[in-house]
Design a protein around this motif. Structure first.
Motif, PDB file in Angstrom:
ATOM      1  N   LEU A  94       0.848  -1.188   0.000  1.00  0.00           N
ATOM      2  CA  LEU A  94       0.000   0.000   0.000  1.00  0.00           C
ATOM      3  C   LEU A  94       0.885   1.240   0.000  1.00  0.00           C
ATOM      4  CD1 LEU A  94      -2.831   1.097  -0.051  1.00  0.00           C
ATOM      5  CD2 LEU A  94      -2.832   1.080   2.437  1.00  0.00           C
ATOM      6  N   SER A  95       0.674   2.074  -1.009  1.00  0.00           N
ATOM      7  CA  SER A  95       1.466   3.282  -1.199  1.00  0.00           C
ATOM      8  C   SER A  95       0.675   4.206  -2.120  1.00  0.00           C
ATOM      9  CB  SER A  95       2.812   2.945  -1.834  1.00  0.00           C
ATOM     10  OG  SER A  95       2.615   2.361  -3.116  1.00  0.00           O
ATOM     11  N   LEU A  96       1.215   5.381  -2.365  1.00  0.00           N
ATOM     12  CA  LEU A  96       0.564   6.300  -3.302  1.00  0.00           C
ATOM     13  C   LEU A  96       0.537   5.704  -4.703  1.00  0.00           C
ATOM     14  CD1 LEU A  96       2.042   9.697  -2.059  1.00  0.00           C
ATOM     15  CD2 LEU A  96      -0.204   8.710  -1.544  1.00  0.00           C
ATOM     16  N   ALA A  97       1.586   4.980  -5.069  1.00  0.00           N
ATOM     17  CA  ALA A  97       1.622   4.336  -6.391  1.00  0.00           C
ATOM     18  C   ALA A  97       0.516   3.289  -6.510  1.00  0.00           C
ATOM     19  CB  ALA A  97       2.981   3.698  -6.629  1.00  0.00           C
ATOM     20  N   LYS A  98       0.245   2.569  -5.431  1.00  0.00           N
ATOM     21  CA  LYS A  98      -0.816   1.559  -5.466  1.00  0.00           C
ATOM     22  C   LYS A  98      -2.185   2.219  -5.565  1.00  0.00           C
ATOM     23  CE  LYS A  98      -2.181  -2.795  -3.437  1.00  0.00           C
ATOM     24  NZ  LYS A  98      -1.836  -3.821  -2.429  1.00  0.00           N
ATOM     25  N   ILE A  99      -2.354   3.336  -4.895  1.00  0.00           N
ATOM     26  CA  ILE A  99      -3.625   4.061  -4.982  1.00  0.00           C
ATOM     27  C   ILE A  99      -3.845   4.546  -6.413  1.00  0.00           C
ATOM     28  CG2 ILE A  99      -4.867   6.121  -4.185  1.00  0.00           C
ATOM     29  CD1 ILE A  99      -3.528   5.618  -1.414  1.00  0.00           C
ATOM     30  N   LEU A 100      -2.788   5.027  -7.066  1.00  0.00           N
ATOM     31  CA  LEU A 100      -2.897   5.409  -8.484  1.00  0.00           C
ATOM     32  C   LEU A 100      -3.185   4.189  -9.357  1.00  0.00           C
ATOM     33  CD1 LEU A 100      -0.156   8.101  -9.161  1.00  0.00           C
ATOM     34  CD2 LEU A 100      -2.635   8.382  -9.148  1.00  0.00           C
ATOM     35  N   TYR A 101      -2.600   3.051  -9.016  1.00  0.00           N
ATOM     36  CA  TYR A 101      -2.880   1.819  -9.745  1.00  0.00           C
ATOM     37  C   TYR A 101      -4.369   1.489  -9.658  1.00  0.00           C
ATOM     38  CZ  TYR A 101      -2.760  -3.039 -11.241  1.00  0.00           C
ATOM     39  OH  TYR A 101      -3.005  -4.218 -11.904  1.00  0.00           O
ATOM     40  N   PHE A 102      -4.940   1.632  -8.466  1.00  0.00           N
ATOM     41  CA  PHE A 102      -6.377   1.374  -8.296  1.00  0.00           C
ATOM     42  C   PHE A 102      -7.203   2.319  -9.157  1.00  0.00           C
ATOM     43  CE2 PHE A 102      -5.558  -0.353  -3.762  1.00  0.00           C
ATOM     44  CZ  PHE A 102      -5.353  -1.633  -4.253  1.00  0.00           C
ATOM     45  N   LEU A 103      -6.792   3.567  -9.260  1.00  0.00           N
ATOM     46  CA  LEU A 103      -7.515   4.524 -10.101  1.00  0.00           C
ATOM     47  C   LEU A 103      -7.538   4.049 -11.546  1.00  0.00           C
ATOM     48  CD1 LEU A 103      -8.932   7.305 -10.338  1.00  0.00           C
ATOM     49  CD2 LEU A 103      -6.679   8.276 -10.787  1.00  0.00           C
ATOM     50  N   SER A 104      -6.441   3.489 -12.017  1.00  0.00           N
ATOM     51  CA  SER A 104      -6.334   3.057 -13.409  1.00  0.00           C
ATOM     52  C   SER A 104      -6.952   1.693 -13.684  1.00  0.00           C
ATOM     53  CB  SER A 104      -4.867   2.995 -13.836  1.00  0.00           C
ATOM     54  OG  SER A 104      -4.298   4.257 -13.816  1.00  0.00           O
ATOM     55  N   HIS A 105      -7.012   0.827 -12.690  1.00  0.00           N
ATOM     56  CA  HIS A 105      -7.390  -0.555 -12.959  1.00  0.00           C
ATOM     57  C   HIS A 105      -8.663  -1.037 -12.272  1.00  0.00           C
ATOM     58  CE1 HIS A 105      -3.147  -0.395 -14.135  1.00  0.00           C
ATOM     59  NE2 HIS A 105      -3.479  -1.324 -14.995  1.00  0.00           N
ATOM     60  N   SER A 106      -9.248  -0.227 -11.422  1.00  0.00           N
ATOM     61  CA  SER A 106     -10.462  -0.661 -10.741  1.00  0.00           C
ATOM     62  C   SER A 106     -11.670  -0.483 -11.643  1.00  0.00           C
ATOM     63  CB  SER A 106     -10.682   0.138  -9.455  1.00  0.00           C
ATOM     64  OG  SER A 106      -9.703  -0.189  -8.512  1.00  0.00           O
ATOM     65  N   SER A 107     -12.599  -1.367 -11.460  1.00  0.00           N
ATOM     66  CA  SER A 107     -13.873  -1.228 -12.147  1.00  0.00           C
ATOM     67  C   SER A 107     -14.901  -0.878 -11.085  1.00  0.00           C
ATOM     68  CB  SER A 107     -14.227  -2.537 -12.860  1.00  0.00           C
ATOM     69  OG  SER A 107     -14.293  -3.593 -11.918  1.00  0.00           O
ATOM     70  N   VAL A 108     -16.156  -0.903 -11.454  1.00  0.00           N
ATOM     71  CA  VAL A 108     -17.197  -0.621 -10.471  1.00  0.00           C
ATOM     72  C   VAL A 108     -17.050  -1.638  -9.352  1.00  0.00           C
ATOM     73  CG1 VAL A 108     -19.674  -0.566 -10.104  1.00  0.00           C
ATOM     74  CG2 VAL A 108     -18.706   0.390 -12.185  1.00  0.00           C
ATOM     75  N   LEU A 109     -17.022  -1.143  -8.131  1.00  0.00           N
ATOM     76  CA  LEU A 109     -16.603  -1.972  -7.012  1.00  0.00           C
ATOM     77  C   LEU A 109     -17.540  -3.112  -6.639  1.00  0.00           C
ATOM     78  CD1 LEU A 109     -15.268   0.750  -4.574  1.00  0.00           C
ATOM     79  CD2 LEU A 109     -13.954  -0.912  -5.855  1.00  0.00           C
ATOM     80  N   LEU A 110     -18.793  -2.830  -6.484  1.00  0.00           N
ATOM     81  CA  LEU A 110     -19.679  -3.783  -5.833  1.00  0.00           C
ATOM     82  C   LEU A 110     -20.858  -4.157  -6.713  1.00  0.00           C
ATOM     83  CD1 LEU A 110     -19.673  -1.836  -2.494  1.00  0.00           C
ATOM     84  CD2 LEU A 110     -18.496  -3.985  -2.903  1.00  0.00           C
ATOM     85  N   GLN A 111     -21.409  -5.311  -6.429  1.00  0.00           N
ATOM     86  CA  GLN A 111     -22.645  -5.702  -7.093  1.00  0.00           C
ATOM     87  C   GLN A 111     -23.777  -4.902  -6.449  1.00  0.00           C
ATOM     88  OE1 GLN A 111     -22.760  -7.789  -9.682  1.00  0.00           O
ATOM     89  NE2 GLN A 111     -20.544  -7.878  -9.544  1.00  0.00           N
ATOM     90  N   TYR A 112     -24.638  -4.373  -7.279  1.00  0.00           N
ATOM     91  CA  TYR A 112     -25.729  -3.555  -6.767  1.00  0.00           C
ATOM     92  C   TYR A 112     -27.039  -4.299  -6.913  1.00  0.00           C
ATOM     93  CZ  TYR A 112     -22.595   0.392  -6.467  1.00  0.00           C
ATOM     94  OH  TYR A 112     -21.563   1.213  -6.119  1.00  0.00           O
ATOM     95  N   GLN A 113     -27.846  -4.228  -5.874  1.00  0.00           N
ATOM     96  CA  GLN A 113     -29.128  -4.903  -5.915  1.00  0.00           C
ATOM     97  C   GLN A 113     -30.245  -3.959  -6.344  1.00  0.00           C
ATOM     98  OE1 GLN A 113     -29.584  -6.659  -2.060  1.00  0.00           O
ATOM     99  NE2 GLN A 113     -27.826  -7.997  -2.318  1.00  0.00           N
ATOM    100  N   ASP A 114     -29.936  -2.691  -6.460  1.00  0.00           N
ATOM    101  CA  ASP A 114     -30.953  -1.731  -6.886  1.00  0.00           C
ATOM    102  C   ASP A 114     -30.591  -1.207  -8.274  1.00  0.00           C
ATOM    103  OD1 ASP A 114     -28.770  -0.228  -6.256  1.00  0.00           O
ATOM    104  OD2 ASP A 114     -29.775   1.084  -4.841  1.00  0.00           O
ATOM    105  N   GLU A 115     -31.346  -0.275  -8.751  1.00  0.00           N
ATOM    106  CA  GLU A 115     -31.154   0.279 -10.098  1.00  0.00           C
ATOM    107  C   GLU A 115     -30.281   1.530 -10.055  1.00  0.00           C
ATOM    108  OE1 GLU A 115     -32.206  -1.180 -12.953  1.00  0.00           O
ATOM    109  OE2 GLU A 115     -32.806  -2.818 -11.651  1.00  0.00           O
ATOM    110  N   THR A 116     -29.127   1.436  -9.420  1.00  0.00           N
ATOM    111  CA  THR A 116     -28.216   2.563  -9.325  1.00  0.00           C
ATOM    112  C   THR A 116     -27.612   2.847 -10.694  1.00  0.00           C
ATOM    113  OG1 THR A 116     -27.674   1.904  -7.060  1.00  0.00           O
ATOM    114  CG2 THR A 116     -26.163   3.433  -8.147  1.00  0.00           C
ATOM    115  N   ALA A 117     -27.604   4.116 -11.075  1.00  0.00           N
ATOM    116  CA  ALA A 117     -27.024   4.511 -12.362  1.00  0.00           C
ATOM    117  C   ALA A 117     -25.530   4.200 -12.366  1.00  0.00           C
ATOM    118  CB  ALA A 117     -27.260   5.995 -12.602  1.00  0.00           C
ATOM    119  N   THR A 118     -25.011   3.877 -13.546  1.00  0.00           N
ATOM    120  CA  THR A 118     -23.600   3.505 -13.678  1.00  0.00           C
ATOM    121  C   THR A 118     -22.678   4.614 -13.185  1.00  0.00           C
ATOM    122  OG1 THR A 118     -24.163   2.124 -15.569  1.00  0.00           O
ATOM    123  CG2 THR A 118     -21.856   2.683 -15.300  1.00  0.00           C
TER     124      THR A 118
END
Length: 188
Positions: free
Chosen positions: A72-96
């Motif tokens: 865990l570092s600033l570089a890893k946080i930037l990595y998450f910004l570049s490589h993360s997708s929508v985090l969680l499965q949603y059970q409601d009709e939340t807009a993308t």
């Protein structure tokens, strides 16, 4: 609950190790919290900054197609910004776009928690050390050791944010909502 979790992290000889163990146990429950407001309430009220870091790190690792082995570092946080997708499965009709907004909210929370654990306050600098060792470090006015990935440049930040914007615009297929731009500016 938050107080008990904080105490559980603190009483161990290695708070870093105990926060990892506790985060591993709690993480599946966070995945099953159905509403954003409930997830945010749980994460925002955490007393242990170190435990919050570990939980958010697990959450982002879970959302990456290619998880990273960086500490865990600033570089890893930037990595998450570049490589993360929508985090969680949603059970409601939340807009993308609201899902991306939540992801940025948690990324900002991870950054703030990380700064509190590593960089910020004299008493918080040594949260990875046991209570008895922490007092000695504070008396000695020892500075925390910088992480290997904390030497990022403004250019790194700018490139990752531009990459994120283009990636999300492709997914949304519409102009960026103002809320997301505001969160990006805050994160920057």
């Amino acid at each position: 609950l938050q107080r008990m979790l904080s105490i559980a992290v603190e009483v161990d000889k290695s708070p870093n190790c105990s926060s990892c163990k506790i985060a591993d146990v709690i993480f599946p429950f966070i995945l099953n919290i159905p509403l954003r407001s409930q997830r945010e309430a749980f994460l925002n009220t955490m007393e242990s900054q170190l435990l919050r870091c570990k939980l958010l790190e697990l959450l982002f690792q879970h959302s990456c197609d290619v998880p990273t082995t960086l500490p865990l570092s600033l570089a890893k946080i930037l990595y998450f910004l570049s490589h993360s997708s929508v985090l969680l499965q949603y059970q409601d009709e939340t807009a993308t776009w609201q899902r991306w907004d939540e992801m940025l909210q948690y990324l900002s929370l991870l950054l703030l928690s990380y700064q509190n654990v590593i960089l910020a306050f004299p008493l918080a600098e040594h949260l990875r050390s046991s209570l008895s060792d922490r007092m000695d470090l504070i008396i000695q006015k020892a500075k925390p050791k910088p992480q290997d990935g904390d030497d990022i440049s403004h250019l790194d930040i700018q490139l990752k944010i531009e990459d994120f914007i283009s990636r999300v615009q492709q997914v949304l297929g519409q102009p960026f909502p103002l809320q997301i731009m505001e969160k990006l500016c805050m994160l920057r």
